[in-house]
Enzyme design. Sequence first.
Site, mmCIF file in Angstrom:
data_model
loop_
_atom_site.group_PDB
_atom_site.id
_atom_site.type_symbol
_atom_site.label_atom_id
_atom_site.label_comp_id
_atom_site.label_asym_id
_atom_site.label_seq_id
_atom_site.Cartn_x
_atom_site.Cartn_y
_atom_site.Cartn_z
ATOM 1 N N TYR A 1 0.779 -1.167 0.047
ATOM 2 C CA TYR A 1 -0.037 -0.037 0.046
ATOM 3 C C TYR A 1 0.927 1.154 -0.093
ATOM 4 O O TYR A 1 0.483 2.054 -0.581
ATOM 5 C CB TYR A 1 -0.911 -0.113 1.066
ATOM 6 C CG TYR A 1 -1.789 1.079 1.337
ATOM 7 C CD1 TYR A 1 -3.234 0.918 0.721
ATOM 8 C CD2 TYR A 1 -1.727 2.026 2.133
ATOM 9 C CE1 TYR A 1 -4.155 2.108 0.950
ATOM 10 C CE2 TYR A 1 -2.663 3.155 2.370
ATOM 11 C CZ TYR A 1 -3.755 3.135 1.700
ATOM 12 O OH TYR A 1 -4.981 3.904 1.798
ATOM 13 N N LYS B 1 0.573 4.039 -2.881
ATOM 14 C CA LYS B 1 0.311 5.438 -2.543
ATOM 15 C C LYS B 1 1.447 6.111 -2.756
ATOM 16 O O LYS B 1 1.262 7.551 -3.364
ATOM 17 C CB LYS B 1 -0.243 5.515 -1.133
ATOM 18 C CG LYS B 1 -1.371 4.818 -0.920
ATOM 19 C CD LYS B 1 -2.624 5.507 -1.559
ATOM 20 C CE LYS B 1 -4.198 4.809 -1.524
ATOM 21 N NZ LYS B 1 -4.982 5.503 -2.323
#
Length: 240
Positions: free
Chosen positions: A147, A151
């Site tokens: 993640y 991101k």
Amino acid sequence: MTRVAIVTGGTRGIGEAISLALQAQGFLVVANYAGHVEKAREFSARTGIAAYRWDVGDHEACIHNCNDIAATFGPIDVVVNNAGITRDGVLDKMSFDDWNEVIRVDLGGCFNMAKATFGGMKSRGWGRIVNIGSVNGQMGQYGQVNYAAAKSGIHGFTKALAQEGAKFGVTVNAIAPGYIDTDMVAAVPQSVMDKILTRIPVGRLGQSAEIARGVAFLCSEDAAFITGSTMSINGGQHMY
Ligand code: CAA
């Protein structure tokens, strides 16, 4: 002229708040969603916002559905890349599938949606793309190499695409939310959340509407000189 805005993951959580904020600002909003059919039906009935189901990680599905939406509602002038998933786990326990799926959906979704809409925005001389990054893409987070990488990638993607859109009147910006009161954050074990909360100076989780206001501003005429930027909305958890 009513401008058309697509919000991915736009029927729940932060995306729902963004859809409503853009609708209140006068956009004709179309929400994308992936899985929660009942919630999407309830959202559309309540708000009058059409909801289209497809996987933003699927390149062809993005092209096809954006073409369909443009044919039905008009050219797409605003895209908010909000759809995202987590598959948390320490590296030793993270499978390749956990890695790949998060990169495919969270980061790949931004590429796919831009490919479907950016050319049209440039040719019409106006556009707004807002990508939802994360505080965890800025500072990293234990148990989130997938993640955090996705991101963080979104923040680089934003700055690169902003340079390509600038002379055509297309701005590309990111918002980096901190921990917001959503189902995604509710899935974090309470013992872990208690520790994270101690690191948020404002002393609480954020609200989805607090992210949505930032998005609505970046999509407005007033934000025409802002491009390639990241707006951090995180209660002071990370400052730079
Ligand atoms: N730094 C250092 N060590 C840590 C740590 C941290 N931040 N967090 C946990 N550890 C340590 C623990 O103390 C524990 O150590 P011991 O074994 O010595 O006691 C060890 O790591 C294992 O911790 P867990 O018991 O939690 O391990 P687990 O395998 O059961 O779970 C995990 C790992 C799934 C990553 C779990 O810790 C977790 O869910 N963490 C939360 C991750 C997170 O913040 N996700 C954000 C989701 S919301 C979101 O992503 C939205 C957004 O944009 C902000």
